[in-house]
Design a protein around this motif. Structure first.
Motif, short mmCIF file in Angstrom:
data_model
loop_
_atom_site.label_atom_id
_atom_site.label_comp_id
_atom_site.label_asym_id
_atom_site.label_seq_id
_atom_site.Cartn_x
_atom_site.Cartn_y
_atom_site.Cartn_z
N ARG A 54 -6.57 -33.50 25.00
CA ARG A 54 -5.41 -32.72 25.42
C ARG A 54 -5.77 -32.07 26.75
O ARG A 54 -6.66 -31.21 26.82
CB ARG A 54 -5.09 -31.66 24.36
CG ARG A 54 -3.77 -30.92 24.59
CD ARG A 54 -3.47 -30.03 23.39
NE ARG A 54 -2.26 -29.26 23.54
CZ ARG A 54 -1.03 -29.69 23.29
NH1 ARG A 54 -0.87 -30.93 22.86
NH2 ARG A 54 0.02 -28.92 23.42
N VAL A 55 -5.08 -32.45 27.80
CA VAL A 55 -5.40 -32.02 29.16
C VAL A 55 -4.25 -31.17 29.70
O VAL A 55 -3.08 -31.54 29.60
CB VAL A 55 -5.64 -33.23 30.09
CG1 VAL A 55 -5.90 -32.78 31.52
CG2 VAL A 55 -6.81 -34.08 29.58
N ASP A 124 -4.86 -19.54 22.62
CA ASP A 124 -6.29 -19.57 22.89
C ASP A 124 -6.89 -20.90 22.41
O ASP A 124 -6.50 -21.42 21.36
CB ASP A 124 -7.00 -18.42 22.16
CG ASP A 124 -6.57 -17.05 22.67
OD1 ASP A 124 -5.78 -17.00 23.63
OD2 ASP A 124 -7.02 -16.05 22.08
N ALA A 125 -7.85 -21.41 23.18
CA ALA A 125 -8.62 -22.59 22.80
C ALA A 125 -7.71 -23.76 22.39
O ALA A 125 -7.96 -24.45 21.41
CB ALA A 125 -9.59 -22.25 21.66
N SER A 126 -6.65 -23.99 23.17
CA SER A 126 -5.65 -24.99 22.79
C SER A 126 -5.76 -26.30 23.56
O SER A 126 -5.05 -27.26 23.24
CB SER A 126 -4.24 -24.42 22.96
OG SER A 126 -4.03 -23.98 24.30
N GLU A 149 -7.57 -16.97 32.58
CA GLU A 149 -6.61 -17.64 31.71
C GLU A 149 -7.06 -19.07 31.40
O GLU A 149 -6.91 -19.56 30.27
CB GLU A 149 -5.22 -17.65 32.36
CG GLU A 149 -4.46 -16.35 32.20
CD GLU A 149 -4.07 -16.14 30.75
OE1 GLU A 149 -3.00 -16.62 30.32
OE2 GLU A 149 -4.85 -15.48 30.02
N ILE A 150 -7.60 -19.74 32.39
CA ILE A 150 -8.12 -21.09 32.16
C ILE A 150 -9.22 -21.06 31.10
O ILE A 150 -9.24 -21.88 30.17
CB ILE A 150 -8.66 -21.69 33.48
CG1 ILE A 150 -7.50 -22.00 34.42
CG2 ILE A 150 -9.48 -22.95 33.21
CD1 ILE A 150 -7.93 -22.43 35.81
N ALA A 151 -10.13 -20.10 31.23
CA ALA A 151 -11.22 -19.98 30.25
C ALA A 151 -10.66 -19.67 28.86
O ALA A 151 -11.19 -20.17 27.85
CB ALA A 151 -12.19 -18.89 30.69
N ARG A 152 -9.60 -18.89 28.80
CA ARG A 152 -9.02 -18.52 27.50
C ARG A 152 -8.43 -19.72 26.78
O ARG A 152 -8.62 -19.89 25.56
CB ARG A 152 -7.95 -17.45 27.69
CG ARG A 152 -7.26 -17.02 26.40
CD ARG A 152 -6.13 -16.04 26.66
NE ARG A 152 -5.02 -16.64 27.40
CZ ARG A 152 -4.07 -17.41 26.84
NH1 ARG A 152 -4.12 -17.70 25.55
NH2 ARG A 152 -3.10 -17.89 27.59
N GLY A 157 -16.63 -25.62 24.78
CA GLY A 157 -17.10 -26.93 25.23
C GLY A 157 -16.12 -27.63 26.15
O GLY A 157 -16.46 -28.66 26.74
N GLY A 158 -14.90 -27.09 26.29
CA GLY A 158 -13.91 -27.69 27.19
C GLY A 158 -14.29 -27.48 28.64
O GLY A 158 -15.08 -26.59 28.99
N ARG A 159 -13.71 -28.29 29.52
CA ARG A 159 -14.12 -28.28 30.93
C ARG A 159 -12.92 -28.09 31.85
O ARG A 159 -11.79 -28.41 31.49
CB ARG A 159 -14.83 -29.59 31.29
CG ARG A 159 -16.04 -29.89 30.43
CD ARG A 159 -16.48 -31.32 30.60
NE ARG A 159 -17.10 -31.56 31.90
CZ ARG A 159 -17.02 -32.72 32.55
NH1 ARG A 159 -16.31 -33.72 32.07
NH2 ARG A 159 -17.64 -32.86 33.71
N VAL A 160 -13.20 -27.60 33.06
CA VAL A 160 -12.18 -27.45 34.09
C VAL A 160 -12.68 -28.12 35.37
O VAL A 160 -13.86 -28.03 35.72
CB VAL A 160 -11.85 -25.95 34.37
CG1 VAL A 160 -13.10 -25.16 34.74
CG2 VAL A 160 -10.80 -25.83 35.47
#
Length: 275
Positions: A54-55, A124-126, A149-152, A157-160
């Motif tokens: 999910r991106v 959060d963490a979606s 907000e991106i971090a939230r 383990g997700g990435r930006v």
């Protein structure tokens, strides 16, 4: 905070570098922007998760990173800033997306109309990954709030993946517009805001400032590199001599060893949420 007042329009040699589409660059940089877009596509393809994920794309709907991610098999939410007058602020509209968060088959990105600088409509963490291309974080001057907000919304383990204006570009524009006094203050400034001839203001970053920004949001920096190491003049010369050399130039760019993170007009960074 370091801000510079607007002044007379600059010559197009630096100002044209603001528009990565090439629409405002003129014929003199047409080949470079073709190379730039090919490099950006290749970098995104290398970076995207290998499994269907999910991106979230907050690039503003002006690029094509969301489409590229969807074509790679990911379920993509593409945030587009409101463009209709009278729409209530802070509300998101999903076109074709399920409001319960169910993922749409990856035939294309799902448009979400809302503020790309704040993401209150996402839990959060979606999401598994966030793409912030098209220099969107340089246009959101309160970048700290957007990165938080991106971090939230990233899962552990997700990435930006993000792209911003470099301090090199900001200083070049200030020099071209004869802001010599302000240039002397730039190395010690915590925030560098740069006015453009069209009246807009963007924020420029050194690699150190960008690393600190991401770390303060709780993100672990994986790498920071220039979007392109090869200069516009080099690319224009090579492609002028051999128009078919584009693929070779892109391979050279992707395999270039990074000795200085601060080179180039734009910085590209990858970071991961801890956990």
């Amino acid at each position: 905070m370091h801000s510079v007042p607007s002044a007379r329009p600059s010559e197009p040699s630096i100002a044209s570098l603001r528009d990565t589409s090439g629409a405002a660059a003129g014929d003199s940089l047409a080949s470079y922007w073709r190379f730039y877009r090919a490099v950006a596509d290749a970098q995104l393809a290398r970076w995207l998760p290998r499994r269907p994920s999910r991106v979230l794309d907050i690039s503003g709907g002006q690029g094509h990173s969301a489409r590229r991610a969807a074509d790679a098999g990911h379920a993509v939410l593409e945030v587009r800033d409101p463009d209709r007058p009278g729409r209530p602020p802070g509300r998101a509209r999903q076109d074709g997306a399920h409001r319960d968060g169910a993922e749409r088959p990856p035939q294309g990105p799902v448009p979400v109309v809302g503020d790309s600088g704040t993401l209150p409509y996402l839990a959060d963490a979606s999401v598994d990954a966030v793409v912030a291309e098209n220099r969107v974080l340089s246009r959101h001057l309160a970048t700290e709030a957007t990165v938080a907000e991106i971090a939230r919304v990233l899962r552990p383990g997700g990435r930006v993946l993000l792209c911003v204006d470099s301090l090199t570009l900001g200083m070049a524009l200030l020099a071209e517009r004869n802001y010599w006094a302000h240039l002397s203050d730039v190395p010690s400034a915590e925030v560098v805001l740069v006015p453009w001839p069209d009246g807009t203001i963007t924020r420029s970053f050194s690699s150190h400032q960008l690393r600190e920004l991401l770390a303060d949001a709780g993100l672990d920096v994986e790498w920071i590199r220039p979007r392109t190491v090869l200069s516009p003049s080099t690319v224009e010369h090579v492609l002028g001599e051999s128009p078919r050399a584009l693929a070779r130039l892109v391979r050279t760019e992707l395999n270039a060893r990074q000795t200085d993170e601060s080179l180039g007009i734009h910085l590209l960074a990858s970071a991961r949420r801890a956990g």
